[in-house]
Each structure stands twice: as C-alpha cells, then as structure tokens.
Write a protein that holds these residues in place. Sequence first.
Motif, PDB file in Angstrom:
ATOM      1  N   SER A  85      43.130 -80.301  13.398  1.00  0.00           N
ATOM      2  CA  SER A  85      42.518 -79.631  12.183  1.00  0.00           C
ATOM      3  C   SER A  85      43.381 -78.798  11.290  1.00  0.00           C
ATOM      4  O   SER A  85      43.383 -78.952  10.255  1.00  0.00           O
ATOM      5  N   GLN A  86      44.533 -78.268  12.101  1.00  0.00           N
ATOM      6  CA  GLN A  86      45.311 -77.501  11.177  1.00  0.00           C
ATOM      7  C   GLN A  86      46.327 -78.422  10.468  1.00  0.00           C
ATOM      8  O   GLN A  86      46.595 -78.290   9.295  1.00  0.00           O
ATOM      9  N   VAL A  87      46.580 -79.571  11.027  1.00  0.00           N
ATOM     10  CA  VAL A  87      47.703 -80.545  10.208  1.00  0.00           C
ATOM     11  C   VAL A  87      46.734 -81.306   9.044  1.00  0.00           C
ATOM     12  O   VAL A  87      47.397 -81.368   8.315  1.00  0.00           O
ATOM     13  N   LEU A  88      45.850 -81.716   9.639  1.00  0.00           N
ATOM     14  CA  LEU A  88      45.001 -82.751   8.556  1.00  0.00           C
ATOM     15  C   LEU A  88      44.004 -82.064   7.825  1.00  0.00           C
ATOM     16  O   LEU A  88      43.580 -82.652   6.819  1.00  0.00           O
ATOM     17  N   GLY A  89      43.811 -80.868   7.969  1.00  0.00           N
ATOM     18  CA  GLY A  89      42.796 -80.059   7.053  1.00  0.00           C
ATOM     19  C   GLY A  89      43.034 -78.849   6.434  1.00  0.00           C
ATOM     20  O   GLY A  89      42.845 -78.552   5.252  1.00  0.00           O
ATOM     21  N   THR A  90      44.134 -78.143   6.934  1.00  0.00           N
ATOM     22  CA  THR A  90      44.780 -77.054   6.314  1.00  0.00           C
ATOM     23  C   THR A  90      46.345 -77.234   5.640  1.00  0.00           C
ATOM     24  O   THR A  90      46.489 -76.686   4.573  1.00  0.00           O
ATOM     25  N   PRO A 113      38.667 -85.178   4.594  1.00  0.00           N
ATOM     26  CA  PRO A 113      38.147 -85.051   3.274  1.00  0.00           C
ATOM     27  C   PRO A 113      37.376 -83.654   3.055  1.00  0.00           C
ATOM     28  O   PRO A 113      36.751 -83.205   4.223  1.00  0.00           O
ATOM     29  N   ALA A 114      37.123 -83.003   1.859  1.00  0.00           N
ATOM     30  CA  ALA A 114      36.506 -81.927   1.765  1.00  0.00           C
ATOM     31  C   ALA A 114      35.069 -82.067   1.727  1.00  0.00           C
ATOM     32  O   ALA A 114      34.691 -83.133   1.348  1.00  0.00           O
ATOM     33  N   TYR A 125      36.487 -76.198  -2.477  1.00  0.00           N
ATOM     34  CA  TYR A 125      36.476 -75.417  -1.447  1.00  0.00           C
ATOM     35  C   TYR A 125      37.469 -75.928  -0.348  1.00  0.00           C
ATOM     36  O   TYR A 125      37.768 -77.119  -0.207  1.00  0.00           O
ATOM     37  N   ASN A 126      37.700 -74.892   0.554  1.00  0.00           N
ATOM     38  CA  ASN A 126      38.865 -75.590   1.562  1.00  0.00           C
ATOM     39  C   ASN A 126      37.968 -75.945   2.907  1.00  0.00           C
ATOM     40  O   ASN A 126      38.821 -76.602   3.809  1.00  0.00           O
ATOM     41  N   LEU A 127      36.807 -76.105   3.022  1.00  0.00           N
ATOM     42  CA  LEU A 127      36.094 -76.540   3.978  1.00  0.00           C
ATOM     43  C   LEU A 127      36.236 -78.063   4.315  1.00  0.00           C
ATOM     44  O   LEU A 127      35.712 -78.684   3.202  1.00  0.00           O
ATOM     45  N   HIS A 128      36.648 -78.454   5.277  1.00  0.00           N
ATOM     46  CA  HIS A 128      36.744 -79.756   5.480  1.00  0.00           C
ATOM     47  C   HIS A 128      36.230 -80.576   6.570  1.00  0.00           C
ATOM     48  O   HIS A 128      35.456 -79.765   7.147  1.00  0.00           O
TER      49      HIS A 128
END
Length: 436
Positions: free
Chosen positions: A328-333, A254-255, A261-264
Amino acid sequence: MSAQGPSDPDVAVETGSQVPPAEPVRRAEPEPEPESRWHRALREVATGNAIISVLAVVLALIVGAIMIAFTDERVQAASGYFFARPGDTFVAIWESVSGAYSAFFQGSIYNFRRPDFAAGIRPLTETLTFATPLIAAGLGVALAFRVGMFNIGGRGQMLMASAAAGWVAFSFDLPFGVHMFVALLAGLLAGALWAGIAGLLKARTGAHEVIVTIMLNYVALYLVTWMLRTPGLLQAPGSNNPKTPPMKDTAIFPAILGDGYNLHFGFLLAIASVVLVWWILDRSSLGFQFRAVGENPNAARVAGINVKAMYVYAMLISGALIGLAGVSQVLGTVTTGFSSGIDAGIGFDAITVALLGRSTPWGVLAAGILFGAFKAGGFAMQAAEGVPIDIVLVVQSLIVLFIAAPPLVRAIFRLPAPGSASRRPRPNVTKEVEPK
C-alpha cells in the motif's frame, strides 16, 4: 391451686423434670430481586476490555491537553501574573487546548472552514489513507498474538514486500489490472516468506520469534539499502541516489473517490483483510487451532493439533498481512519511487494498533483509524497552533501505557474489577425456641 400442665417450667423446676429442647425453626428472608437486564448489561460493559481501551484514549488525551497547556507560550506568559489575574491563565489554557484539539478535528475528520462538503471531508479521507497500512500491519501482529507469537518484524517484512512489489511495478510492462495484481501478489509473497523464516525456525529449532524477527529487520534493512544503491536492482537508472524509479501507471492503486483525494484501492483491501481475518479466527477450523495453540500449546498438542505447523502458518499469514501494508505504501502513496525509509515506522506502530484493538479484527480496524487520525490531525495541530508533533507521539505512547495497566484505569474511574459480578446473598437463617 391452679392447674398447670406438665410442660409448665415452674412445675418442671419443682418436680426436677427436664424440658426437652425445642426444635429450631428456620426462617429465610425473602430472596432478593434478580438483576435486571440493564444492570447486567452495564456491569458487563464496565468490567469489559473495550471500556478500558476507550478510557485509555480519554486519559491520554487529558494528559496531552495538560502538555499542550504547559508548552503554550500564552499560558506561560499569563501564569507569570497568575495571582494578580488568575482568570487570564485559565482563559489562555482553554484557548490553547481547545484550539489544538479543534485543529486536530479539522485536520482529521472534517474542516468546517472549507466552502463545500466535498472539500470539508478531505481530512477524513487523509485519515483513512494513513490508516490503511496501519490496519493491514496491525492485523498481522494481532493474528500472531492470537497464536501466542510476538511478531515485531513488521519493518523487515514491509521492506521486503515493498522491494518485491516496487520491482515488479517499475520493471514490467503489463496491462492495467494485471500489472497491479502481479505486483500485489509479489509483495504479499515476499512479506509472507520473510515472516515464515521466523515461524520455521521456531517450529524446527525452538528459536524465539522475537529475537529472530528483530535480526531479520536489520537483515532486510541492509539488504534493501544495498539493492537501492546497486544499478540494475532497485536503483533508478542514471541516478546516484538510493531511490527507485517511479511506479508505472498500470501498477498503481486507483483512487477510490477521484483524483482530488489520496484515498486509494489499498483501503478496500485493508477492509477485506479485516473480514478475512475475522472469518479465519472465528469461523474456520484453522482459526480454532490458532486460538487453541495461543491459549495452551501443550493442551493443543495433546488434542492432536500440529503446533509446529500452526506456528509456520500463522507467521506466513501474518507476514502477508504486513506485506500488504508495504504494498500500500509503494503502490498507493509513494508512487514516485521509494527509499529505505518506506516503512515510516508503521511496523512498530502496528504493535500499538494490535494492543489497542485487543488483537481482534474489528478492534484493529477502529484502532488503525484512530491512529490514522493522530497522524493526519497531528500535522494540522502543528501547522495551525504550533503544537509540537512530539506531543502526538507521547499521547500514542500513553495509550499503550494505560492499556498495559488496566487496574490503574479502573482505579481512576472507579470501575469494578472483572469477575466482581453481583452475587445473590445467602438467606439468613435464624433459630428460635418456641415455648411448649
């Protein structure tokens, strides 16, 4: 005739008697004043490693400014008539460098051109988003450094973690929260097991972890590439492209600050990892054994520490931390699906982050944020001022170069060398002969 005592030297010469030598008198000069607390603090700062890291960044930015000026078209045009009007050249240099670094600041920290604070602070959130995988992967490399191991297999560990977390994220239907936790756990386990191979081989056979992790990088790359081209594994159904399906919403981080914002949530996990690694290294018995093995494995073995087990444990934890970067790359970005380039060079950038952070958790945190700012601000410099993005990469490389050569940095800034603390001078001893 005047009366003279027996100690009179003239009488001694005439009578032939000898004068006994006078006893030496030791007279010490007053002791110098002890060093003040502020001088001692300044000396410790000037001779410490932290100041070298800061000055390495400053030197790299100065060299970057020179490169920006040399590649700017306005500077090149003004330098053609430098001897006629030298002021134009200096003005062009100032405008090019200040404009580039101003765009860097507005693209990574705060954009003053935005109408409100919420929009102006967005560049900082982008910096933290870029920094999230760098912090996690940098912690993994730094922890291995503290145990005396060089884990350069970050790319392979990130790829395996991304594949495991992504497969769980798009293949299963689970409730929100549970799905994210299972995907996160799968990624951490995959990264830990892939790095654990190198640790186990080093412990059992003495194989060098550098060679093993390099080979495992290629194995992971080709394995994930094959899975991305194979229906039923990672390839999206009905697609010929080597790309996965999009991640399901129940598994996505989740953000933190909202959808604007892209910060997750991955950034909070990275901060928690910093605290965890700090506790492991500085507050736990396992961390003490890690540091002992890193300082001298032979002495640690004599002290009763199982050195082989420490190698395996260190690589497992290191791989899990680097796996967090892949998750973090897969689930956040990259939630719309990923390809074999999901690592984005983070596995190798993590080595630079660990070096700049001096292999300490809090240093890695600061270095990760700095390199996240380079990534976010580099794109802004390129878009606003036309500065080649390669200059940012050169600046990052120069930081590593200067960190690897502390004597050069100390010589440039005239800093004292470590161990050159001011010593109290010995008192001068003089000998005097008093007449009898």
